[in-house]
Design an enzyme around this catalytic site. Structure first.
Site, PDB file in Angstrom:
ATOM      1  N   SER A   8     106.249 -33.097  30.965  1.00  0.00           N
ATOM      2  CA  SER A   8     105.791 -32.616  32.272  1.00  0.00           C
ATOM      3  C   SER A   8     105.920 -33.938  33.199  1.00  0.00           C
ATOM      4  CB  SER A   8     104.271 -32.333  31.634  1.00  0.00           C
ATOM      5  OG  SER A   8     103.916 -33.618  31.805  1.00  0.00           O
ATOM      6  N   LYS A   9     105.245 -33.558  34.507  1.00  0.00           N
ATOM      7  CA  LYS A   9     105.209 -34.392  35.416  1.00  0.00           C
ATOM      8  C   LYS A   9     104.609 -35.805  35.846  1.00  0.00           C
ATOM      9  CE  LYS A   9     105.356 -31.691  39.643  1.00  0.00           C
ATOM     10  NZ  LYS A   9     104.553 -30.642  39.395  1.00  0.00           N
ATOM     11  N   ARG A  10     104.068 -35.857  33.494  1.00  0.00           N
ATOM     12  CA  ARG A  10     103.000 -37.197  33.209  1.00  0.00           C
ATOM     13  C   ARG A  10     103.829 -38.025  33.243  1.00  0.00           C
ATOM     14  NH1 ARG A  10     101.465 -36.698  29.012  1.00  0.00           N
ATOM     15  NH2 ARG A  10     101.807 -34.587  28.347  1.00  0.00           N
ATOM     16  N   HIS A  11     105.588 -37.608  32.339  1.00  0.00           N
ATOM     17  CA  HIS A  11     106.244 -38.368  32.272  1.00  0.00           C
ATOM     18  C   HIS A  11     107.370 -39.136  32.674  1.00  0.00           C
ATOM     19  CE1 HIS A  11     105.863 -35.531  28.532  1.00  0.00           C
ATOM     20  NE2 HIS A  11     105.241 -37.202  28.278  1.00  0.00           N
ATOM     21  N   GLY A  12     107.658 -38.875  34.103  1.00  0.00           N
ATOM     22  CA  GLY A  12     108.354 -39.150  34.583  1.00  0.00           C
ATOM     23  C   GLY A  12     109.089 -37.854  35.687  1.00  0.00           C
TER      24      GLY A  12
END
Ligand code: GLU
Length: 489
Positions: A253-257
């Site tokens: 998800s966006k949390r990862h990049g």
């Protein structure tokens, strides 16, 4: 049998890694099997629909450079390929199920449905969702009421039975019908279908033989199999693709990049590098071989190359691929790919380059391609070629354990070499500096360092000799003169 598979995105967001992986695997499978790959827009969720996402879809795939055999933009035998243009069809099929007694009209108001949901939540009931309230209404009475009352059409899930299907990757799967989403809506009161109905009707009518899709759809598959049965149709083969996780084992998800292809593109990734990497997310081809073109992948792809285990998205590995593809790229093509980044950072002054600048940019590629990881770095590394860099502080010119006077002398010596150096290749230029260093009894590195700082504006820069060739002796001399002026105070 000739295979037909599809990518069926809902335009409710930007194209992301997971979606493109699904599209790519479907594309590769169709190519490997000499089949057909279809694009279908599942745009029935009108609240989350945005035309910008449709534009992003076309834009992304044009950039990635792979396309479909049938689709909204190019047509095909089973058009239209946009679900919002097929609503009459879904209505007809929902009514067919109604007539067969496999579906029923539901007159429950949104308020009632909400109340049921809340009550079930509050009592921690094991069953969630609809309470099948309208299932018992006599069909004749329902047909009468449907003439005047707003209603939806729901699937009548056969209770007490078990639904079985086989997933190519995950094997045999069983699901008790009582645990399947209770009598889901097929047709909404506004006449629009839900995903389940439209998806099944279209896969059937478009003669889809294989459904390769993300594993998050696995829980919908029993329902889909029940729907196929209700229609009396043969379901396609299902293959739910391995999940794509971040390094922490959680769904990517966006949390990862970055996750949207747009972001990767803006950050300076090459489409071929992305495709190569994405193709390895959940599939293994040949031991030891890491570089594949799209054509090579298409030759090798098969469902038994898929892994059951989730794929881990490794940003570092993707960077490695990008750097590699930059290195492998032809100079002119690389320059072309990096040009938008150069224009964007005003490398050529305001706007597009003139022919001379464009040429220079292409010729400069060998200076940077060995080390660049992203396209965006390329113009950044080359600013000194297109505008004179500010002269650094005097200390920057002084070799280790040396003095300002020595630096001035070294730079003056270096200046004498430029006319000849500008016409020599790397080996010739190196030899020239070596001979000079020996005859003047100075260290080779000490002779080169101030020269590099004066010409490129920094101690660390792309290769000096190539830079001198590109800039020409005269322009280098001007830079050195400015530096000497500053050094002499
Ligand atoms: N429209 C669904 C999606 O957005 C398609 C899922 C499927 O492939 O059946 O992913």
């Amino acid at each position: 049998m000739s295979i037909r598979d599809r990518y069926a995105p809902s335009p409710t967001g930007l194209q992301h890694i997971g979606g493109v992986r699904t599209a790519l695997f479907n594309y590769l499978y169709a190519r490997a099997q000499n089949g057909k790959f279809i694009l279908r827009l599942e745009d029935t969720d009108r609240t989350r629909y945005d035309a910008a996402y449709v534009a992003n879809l076309y834009d992304t795939f044009a950039w990635l450079n792979f396309s479909w055999d049938e689709g909204p933009d190019i047509g095909g035998e089973y058009k239209p390929y946009i679900q919002s243009e097929r609503t009459e069809l879904y209505k007809k099929y929902a009514e067919e199920l109604l007539a067969k007694g496999q579906a029923y009209s539901c007159f429950c108001s949104p308020e009632r449905l909400d109340m049921v949901r809340k009550e079930r939540e509050a009592s921690h009931a094991s069953e969630t969702g609809y309470d099948r309230y309208c299932r018992g209404i006599d069909p004749k009475e329902a047909a009468q009421r449907a003439k005047t009352e707003p209603c939806t059409i729901r699937l009548k899930i056969p209770l007490g039975a078990t639904t079985r299907f086989s997933d190519t990757l995950l094997g045999d799967i069983e699901w008790k019908n009582d645990d399947v989403n209770p009598d889901p809506v097929l047709l909404k009161s506004d006449g629009f279908p839900t995903y389940h109905l439209a998806n099944i009707v279209d896969d059937h009518l478009m003669k889809i033989t294989h459904v390769l899709r993300a594993q998050e759809w696995l829980s919908s598959t029993p329902l889909h199999v029940i729907l196929y049965k209700a229609f009396g149709w043969e379901p396609p083969a299902f293959c739910h693709l391995p999940m794509v996780m971040g390094q922490d084992g959680k769904k990517l998800s966006k949390r990862h990049g970055a996750t949207s292809i747009d972001e990767f593109r803006k950050n300076g990734y090459l489409p071929d590098a992305l495709i190569n990497y994405i193709a390895l997310l959940g599939a293994s081809y040949e031991e030891g071989k890491e570089i594949y073109t799209l054509a090579e992948l298409a030759e090798r792809f098969s469902l038994d190359k898929l892994n059951k285990a989730p794929a881990i998205f490794d940003y570092k590995k993707l960077e490695w691929y990008n750097a590699l593809y930059i290195r492998m790229m032809d100079d002119n093509k690389l320059a072309q790919a990096a040009l938008p980044f150069a224009i964007n950072m005003n490398l050529f002054g305001n706007g597009a380059p003139n022919d001379k600048q464009k040429n220079m940019f292409a010729q400069a590629m060998p200076l940077v391609k060995e080390r660049a990881v992203f396209l965006s770095e390329i113009p950044q590394k080359l600013t000194y070629l297109f505008s004179e860099p500010p002269v650094p502080a005097p200390e920057e010119f002084i070799p280790k354990k040396s003095t300002l006077e020595a630096a001035i002398k070294l730079l003056t010596l270096g200046r004498e070499l430029l006319r000849e150096m500008a016409h020599l290749d790397d080996a010739g230029a190196e030899e020239l500096v070596k001979v000079k260093a020996e005859s003047e009894q100075v260290k080779l590195g000490d002779l080169l360092m101030p020269l590099r700082v004066a010409i490129t504006g920094a101690r660390v820069s792309p290769p000096l000799f190539g830079s001198v060739r590109l800039l020409g002796a005269e322009s280098c001399e001007t830079r050195i003169d400015r530096a000497l002026e500053k050094l002499r105070g």
